[in-house]
Write an enzyme that holds these catalytic residues in place. Structure first.
Site, PDB file in Angstrom:
ATOM      1  N   GLY A  41      -5.096 -17.890-115.639  1.00  0.00           N
ATOM      2  CA  GLY A  41      -4.950 -16.707-116.467  1.00  0.00           C
ATOM      3  C   GLY A  41      -4.347 -15.567-115.692  1.00  0.00           C
ATOM      4  N   GLY A  42      -4.268 -14.395-116.327  1.00  0.00           N
ATOM      5  CA  GLY A  42      -3.694 -13.242-115.670  1.00  0.00           C
ATOM      6  C   GLY A  42      -4.567 -12.713-114.547  1.00  0.00           C
ATOM      7  N   PHE A  43      -5.825 -13.193-114.455  1.00  0.00           N
ATOM      8  CA  PHE A  43      -6.735 -12.676-113.447  1.00  0.00           C
ATOM      9  C   PHE A  43      -7.217 -13.742-112.476  1.00  0.00           C
ATOM     10  CE2 PHE A  43      -9.219 -14.302-116.869  1.00  0.00           C
ATOM     11  CZ  PHE A  43     -10.240 -14.987-116.235  1.00  0.00           C
TER      12      PHE A  43
ATOM     13  N   ASP B 242      -3.247  -9.026-127.995  1.00  0.00           N
ATOM     14  CA  ASP B 242      -2.525 -10.044-127.222  1.00  0.00           C
ATOM     15  C   ASP B 242      -2.621 -11.403-127.907  1.00  0.00           C
ATOM     16  OD1 ASP B 242      -0.886 -10.854-125.174  1.00  0.00           O
ATOM     17  OD2 ASP B 242      -2.508 -11.248-123.767  1.00  0.00           O
TER      18      ASP B 242
END
EC number: 2.7.11.-
Length: 695
Positions: free
Chosen positions: A372-374, A488
């Site tokens: 994921g983005g993190f 999103d």
């Protein structure tokens, strides 16, 4: 005076003996309504009377002590109960209107149980209808009856519209009542719906109309809709030209008026009914207008796009400088304020780190299923055998802490079958971990845009995915305790369970709206190109209609099997929205349908979904439907879809001789005959912009 008439349910006509209907037109004092309750004593073929203070009355009194509380404490405010043994057994049923609160529901059912024996002394079978609740008790087991008892009523203040306007008014009522019935039947938790249809300005015979429809929540969508269809079928006979009326029944009821008679905002909002839709523009006129407006359209898109890019470059530079100055200790999870209510909702979800390490083989690379983005996402198995997905924030990166906190607090408070379920959280030893239910079929983008895997998605599965996303989004926007804008919504954030039912995930960028708030603005744009609504991408304005735009993009992607590349860059010559629109206006949009679905897909249903998708991506937020209206459009065959205009970010098509023609090899057309087996995936829209802000 009163009159009686029988009618049969269309599905159970063979089993039903007859139906009793009562039209209440008793004269009332001037200006007054006939007051509730409406009572039917012995609605079925006479079942006899009971003896005063006998066993049946004792059982009825016992039922009266439990049924009100059982009804009001039920999530659907519906309850059934039985007391005693045959022949003195009492069967009871109570249902409160969907907008009633628990205390009002309990009071109403208790009042009905008090009134019924007084109004129908010693009668074993009684049916009572109040404004907020209904009750039936009987010595017969009527719970599985195929027949319905219905009382038809009109209020004294209900007037007749002018004779010349009656047909148009009746048609408007029919559209609203049927749409509201569709909504109620599709409501899986309550089988309840309310609706509002705009009137025609300046026409006293075409006022705004309000409607309510409800079934007992134990009925299936099909049975509920059949029941409502049957009673609504009496509209022309009983209520032609009348500004109000309705029918009460054991299993379903509806009502319409020209004034608000229910609490809360209507769940469904329709535009004013127009009898004759305007004719579509001729091809020649459309072509001429395109030529005339081409320069203006291109400039209108190019200039804001250039300005947006420059602003984003400056914003990124400022963010880089700010992050560079920030000390590590400032970026901790505790720096994001958490309320006591939030802590309480999270406390029951705490998982210990050793359990998660064992479940994921100590975060083994072989267990990693995504990123994921993190941070990373791992597959794991808890000691009880439950499969889980573990989202782990990278310790070496401070990015995403705000997203993690936001997602944790939000998802802990949400529950819907089309939202991914949070199982636990771990915040030990500087770890920040969220644990979700595992989705065996992964994310939608992995399946949809893979030329081999997408063959698993026949139209039935794709339509189920579209419907499920819409229902989950409606829960976020309208039906949950919070009003949430996801911000999103995209294919990679739609997860698929074992039978391809969709679940919306990743609430790191979600925003909560309070009260009557419907929109907000930010100077920190976060989301994914290709799915962002234009007002959000260009000006930072976001609302529930921003999510509707993203949903529309998803619908078009699901049907075509193509990614939307986005067109925020002025150098981008075409995007999926433009491609679909140009085919739509030419009448050959069927050529864009994903050929991997097979040779005989239901074209009419697909075209309807494309129409809905294009409605959702209209440039102006006000021109887009609410997600509840989308659900009605998807489930109903009676609602007329609004007309379309050019969607957002569409650029005029280039000439056939131009090397950048959207129908060149970059966007090859599937062969119409039998559909081609070759599916082309266009360039990825994997560019996400995220600016993390403490919430």
């Amino acid at each position: 005076m009163r009159r009686h008439r029988p009618y049969l349910d269309g599905v159970a006509a063979a089993a039903a003996t007859f139906l009793l209907a009562v039209l209440l037109h008793a004269p009332l004092a001037a200006g007054e309504d006939e007051p509730p309750p409406w009572v039917l004593c012995g609605p079925y073929p006479p079942s006899g009377n009971y003896s005063k203070n006998g066993t049946y009355q004792v059982n009825l009194d016992l039922l009266s002590t439990t049924l009100p509380k059982n009804t009001s404490s039920s999530p659907a405010m519906y309850a059934t109960g039985t007391v005693g043994d045959v022949p003195d057994k009492v069967y009871g049923l109570a249902l409160c209107r969907g907008d009633a609160n628990a205390s009002a529901c309990e009071r109403c059912v208790a009042a009905a149980l008090r009134d019924a024996p007084r109004r129908c002394p010693l009668v074993k079978d009684v049916l009572v209808f109040y404004d907020l609740c209904q009750l039936r008790y009987s010595n017969r087991d009527f719970f599985l009856d195929d027949d319905y008892f219905v009382t038809t009523y009109t209020l004294q203040r209900s007037r007749r519209v002018g004779a010349a306007a009656a047909a148009a008014f009746d048609a408007a009522v029919a559209v609203l009542v049927n749409a509201t019935a569709d909504y109620a039947a599709a409501d899986s938790s309550r089988r309840y719906g309310t609706g509002e249809e705009e009137g025609v300005d300046g026409d006293s015979d075409r006022p705004k109309i309000y409607a309510l429809a409800q079934c007992t929540p134990d009925k299936t969508p099909e049975v509920c809709r059949t029941c409502l269809s049957t009673v609504i079928g009496q509209l022309p006979k009983e209520f032609s030209g009348r500004t109000g009326g309705g029918m009460f029944g054991v299993w379903c009821n509806f009502r319409y008026e020209v004034f608000p008679f229910f609490s809360g905002r209507p769940l469904l909002q329709l535009p004013a009914f127009v009898e004759t839709p305007p004719p579509p523009p001729s091809p020649s006129a459309t072509s001429g207008e395109k030529t005339k407006n081409r320069i203006g359209t291109v400039l209108a898109i190019v200039m804001p796009a250039i300005a947006a890019i420059l602003l984003m470059v400056v914003a990124c530079f400022c963010c880089w400088k700010r992050i560079k100055k920030r000390r590590p200790e400032e970026q901790t999870f505790l720096s994001y304020s958490v309320s006591s209510d939030d802590i309480q909702s999270i406390d029951s979800l705490i998982l210990d780190l050793p359990t998660i390490r064992v479940a994921t083989d100590d975060f083994a690379d072989t267990k990693m299923i995504g990123q994921g983005g993190f941070g990373m996402v791992y597959k794991g198995v808890l000691p009880d055998g439950q499969e889980i997905a573990v989202k782990r924030l990278c310790q070496s990166s401070r990015q995403g802490i705000g997203e993690l906190k936001s997602e944790l607090i939000l998802v802990a408070k949400l529950y819907h079958k089309n939202l991914v379920r949070l199982i636990g959280v771990c915040l030990e030893q500087q770890e920040k971990i969220l644990v979700y239910e595992y989705m065996p079929n992964g994310s939608l983008d992995i399946v949809l845009f893979d030329t081999d895997k997408n063959r698993e998605l026949d139209w039935g599965k794709r339509f189920k995915i579209i419907n499920g996303i819409a229902r989950g989004l409606q829960y976020l926007h309208e039906d949950s305790q919070l009003k949430i804008v996801h911000r999103d919504l995209k294919a990679s954030n739609i997860l698929l369970d074992f039978d391809y039912s969709p679940k919306i995930s990743d609430f790191g960028l979600a925003k909560i709206f309070g009260g009557d708030q419907s929109e907000d603005v930010t100077n920190r744009i976060a989301g994914t190109y290709g799915y962002m609504a234009p007002e959000y991408a260009m000006r930072g304005n976001y609302s529930i209609k921003s999510d509707v735009f993203s949903f529309g993009v998803l619908v078009l992607e699901i049907i075509t099997g193509r990614r939307n590349t986005g067109s925020y860059d002025s150098g981008q010559d075409v995007d999926l929205l433009n491609l679909v629109w140009e085919h739509w206006t030419r009448g050959n949009v069927v050529e864009l349908i994903d050929p991997s679905m097979g040779d005989h897909p239901p074209i009419e249903q697909m075209l309807k979904c494309i129409h809905i998708g294009l409605l959702c991506v209209q440039k102006k937020p006000a021109s887009r439907p609410t997600i509840s209206s989308v659900n009605i459009m998807l489930s109903s065959n009676t609602v007329r879809l609004p007309s379309l205009s050019r969607p957002a970010f569409c650029i005029q098509e280039v000439s056939a001789s131009d090397s950048s023609n959207p129908y060149s090899e970059r966007y090859p057309r599937p062969r119409h005959s039998g559909y081609s087996d070759n599916s082309t995936v266009v360039s990825s829209n994997d560019l996400s912009i995220t600016e993390l802000v403490p919430r």
